[in-house]
Design a protein around this motif. Structure first.
Motif, PDB file in Angstrom:
ATOM      1  N   ARG A  50     -24.076   0.274  38.737  1.00 54.45           N
ATOM      2  CA  ARG A  50     -25.394  -0.336  38.933  1.00 54.45           C
ATOM      3  C   ARG A  50     -25.452  -1.147  40.221  1.00 54.45           C
ATOM      4  NH1 ARG A  50     -28.093  -1.881  33.050  1.00 54.45           N
ATOM      5  NH2 ARG A  50     -27.874   0.214  32.153  1.00 54.45           N
ATOM      6  N   PHE A  51     -24.364  -1.819  40.551  1.00 55.47           N
ATOM      7  CA  PHE A  51     -24.310  -2.534  41.826  1.00 55.47           C
ATOM      8  C   PHE A  51     -24.388  -1.545  42.991  1.00 55.47           C
ATOM      9  CE2 PHE A  51     -22.404  -6.478  39.907  1.00 55.47           C
ATOM     10  CZ  PHE A  51     -23.276  -7.375  40.488  1.00 55.47           C
ATOM     11  N   ALA A  52     -23.683  -0.424  42.861  1.00 60.61           N
ATOM     12  CA  ALA A  52     -23.599   0.549  43.948  1.00 60.61           C
ATOM     13  C   ALA A  52     -24.953   1.147  44.312  1.00 60.61           C
ATOM     14  CB  ALA A  52     -22.614   1.658  43.582  1.00 60.61           C
ATOM     15  N   VAL A  53     -25.823   1.357  43.319  1.00 61.46           N
ATOM     16  CA  VAL A  53     -27.118   1.992  43.586  1.00 61.46           C
ATOM     17  C   VAL A  53     -28.214   0.977  43.893  1.00 61.46           C
ATOM     18  CG1 VAL A  53     -26.540   3.953  42.118  1.00 61.46           C
ATOM     19  CG2 VAL A  53     -27.828   2.036  41.149  1.00 61.46           C
ATOM     20  N   ARG A 255     -25.343   6.994  44.529  1.00 58.33           N
ATOM     21  CA  ARG A 255     -26.761   7.028  44.882  1.00 58.33           C
ATOM     22  C   ARG A 255     -27.325   8.447  44.887  1.00 58.33           C
ATOM     23  NH1 ARG A 255     -28.168   1.999  48.953  1.00 58.33           N
ATOM     24  NH2 ARG A 255     -26.772   0.503  47.963  1.00 58.33           N
ATOM     25  N   LEU A 256     -26.504   9.405  45.284  1.00 58.51           N
ATOM     26  CA  LEU A 256     -26.954  10.795  45.245  1.00 58.51           C
ATOM     27  C   LEU A 256     -27.149  11.266  43.806  1.00 58.51           C
ATOM     28  CD1 LEU A 256     -24.741  12.416  48.034  1.00 58.51           C
ATOM     29  CD2 LEU A 256     -27.212  12.109  48.090  1.00 58.51           C
ATOM     30  N   GLN A 257     -26.357  10.730  42.889  1.00 56.72           N
ATOM     31  CA  GLN A 257     -26.449  11.141  41.485  1.00 56.72           C
ATOM     32  C   GLN A 257     -27.500  10.342  40.715  1.00 56.72           C
ATOM     33  OE1 GLN A 257     -22.383  10.657  40.173  1.00 56.72           O
ATOM     34  NE2 GLN A 257     -21.717  12.608  41.043  1.00 56.72           N
ATOM     35  N   GLY A 265     -29.755  14.504  51.093  1.00 56.89           N
ATOM     36  CA  GLY A 265     -28.349  14.887  51.176  1.00 56.89           C
ATOM     37  C   GLY A 265     -27.490  13.702  51.554  1.00 56.89           C
ATOM     38  N   SER A 266     -26.203  13.949  51.755  1.00 59.78           N
ATOM     39  CA  SER A 266     -25.258  12.867  52.046  1.00 59.78           C
ATOM     40  C   SER A 266     -25.596  12.128  53.339  1.00 59.78           C
ATOM     41  CB  SER A 266     -23.831  13.428  52.135  1.00 59.78           C
ATOM     42  OG  SER A 266     -23.448  14.021  50.911  1.00 59.78           O
TER      43      SER A 266
END
Length: 315
Positions: A50-53, A255-257, A265-266
């Motif tokens: 959750r922090f990452a996104v 974030r991509l997921q 894209g990346s």
């Protein structure tokens, strides 16, 4: 060594030499370590995700100020059960991934050694074996990581999302992702995941080299069994070195997921993070990540080494 191995009789199936070094203990050890550690430490993995996104400007999902506030906010709004969202695919993914990883890694490593466990490989061959194992494992487990990420990112205020983006569990998530996004949806984040293979390669290269160096220092064979605390120390050091050097790929993959964001894209994702958050954006969630993965890898390694060193009857 010939490319194929045969018993000599015409009808006998031939076996690739790399497969002749299969030991089920490695597979069982990996599964056991992955399942036990995930059940114990899943809440930290959820908070890290959750922090990452959290990009700080899209206003999607709750915004947490610290690890403590995240735990309190999740328990308050979602209950203790909220800390275990996505635990099923995480347990299956982690158990399966570690089982496959140790199976592939040790099979490849033993094949390179020619079956002689006391033959030192050196850093490059350890990285080669670990990288190959990582790629094969990622191909098999990426769909479970997509499902785990999306279930971890199910928020209480997601009622505005279409039905296809609201998941009632692992099976429901797999069906909806496949139906609406196809196989490609189940392999979101695969490209940064490939970069993540370097994480495992660095980690196991450092771990194996530390063990070899220590055993050489003690003037004993490199496959000598160490104490639990020695395994824990080497596992922790190798994980910290690998995490410090490769963590940004985890932010990009998460974030991509994430079904709340839509990156093309990346490259688009990396550009967006850099433009709006700078270098710090690539290290969001690092603290809960380290609190999660350091005891996680120590537990997995101890279980793995314990299983791997259990003497087996010859057949």
């Amino acid at each position: 060594m010939s490319a194929m191995k045969s018993s000599g009789s015409p009808g006998t199936a031939r076996v690739l030499p790399v497969l002749s070094h299969f030991k089920y203990e490695h597979f069982i050890a990996g599964i056991s370590g992955g399942v036990v550690s995930t059940l114990m430490l899943h809440p930290l993995d959820l908070i890290k995700t959750r922090f990452a996104v959290s990009d700080g400007h899209s206003r999607v999902g709750p915004q947490y100020k610290s690890l403590k506030s995240a735990v309190m906010q999740i328990v308050k709004t979602e209950g203790v059960r909220g800390l275990y969202r996505g635990v099923t695919p995480n347990v299956l993914g982690s158990g399966g991934a570690w089982g496959c990883y140790f199976f592939f890694y040790n099979t490849i490593k033993t094949w390179i050694q020619g079956g002689n466990s006391r033959k030192p490989l050196g850093p490059s061959m350890h990285m080669f074996a670990a990288a190959d194992a990582g790629i094969l494992t990622l191909v098999m487990t990426n769909p479970l990581w997509v499902v785990k990420t999306r279930l971890c990112l199910q928020y209480m205020d997601d009622k505005h999302l279409p039905e296809t983006l609201r998941y009632n569990g692992m099976i429901d998530a797999i069906k909806k992702i496949y139906r609406t996004e196809g196989v490609r949806g189940l392999y979101r984040g695969f490209v940064p995941g490939m970069f993540g293979v370097s994480h495992g390669a660095i980690q196991f290269m450092v771990y194996e080299e530390l063990k070899n160096w220590y055993n050489n220092y003690l003037n004993v064979p490199i496959d000598t069994k160490l104490s639990t605390w020695e395994y824990i120390f080497f596992a922790a050091v190798s994980k910290l070195i690998a995490a410090a050097s490769t963590y940004p790929y985890q932010v990009v993959r998460a974030r991509l997921q994430d079904h709340h964001h839509n990156y093309s894209g990346s490259i688009h994702c990396i550009q967006s993070i850099w433009r709006s958050e700078g270098i710090r954006g690539f290290y969001k969630g690092l603290t809960p990540y380290l609190l999660h993965v350091t005891p996680n890898i120590c537990l997995i390694i101890v279980i793995y080494e314990t299983f791997s060193n259990v003497p087996t009857n010859s057949h």
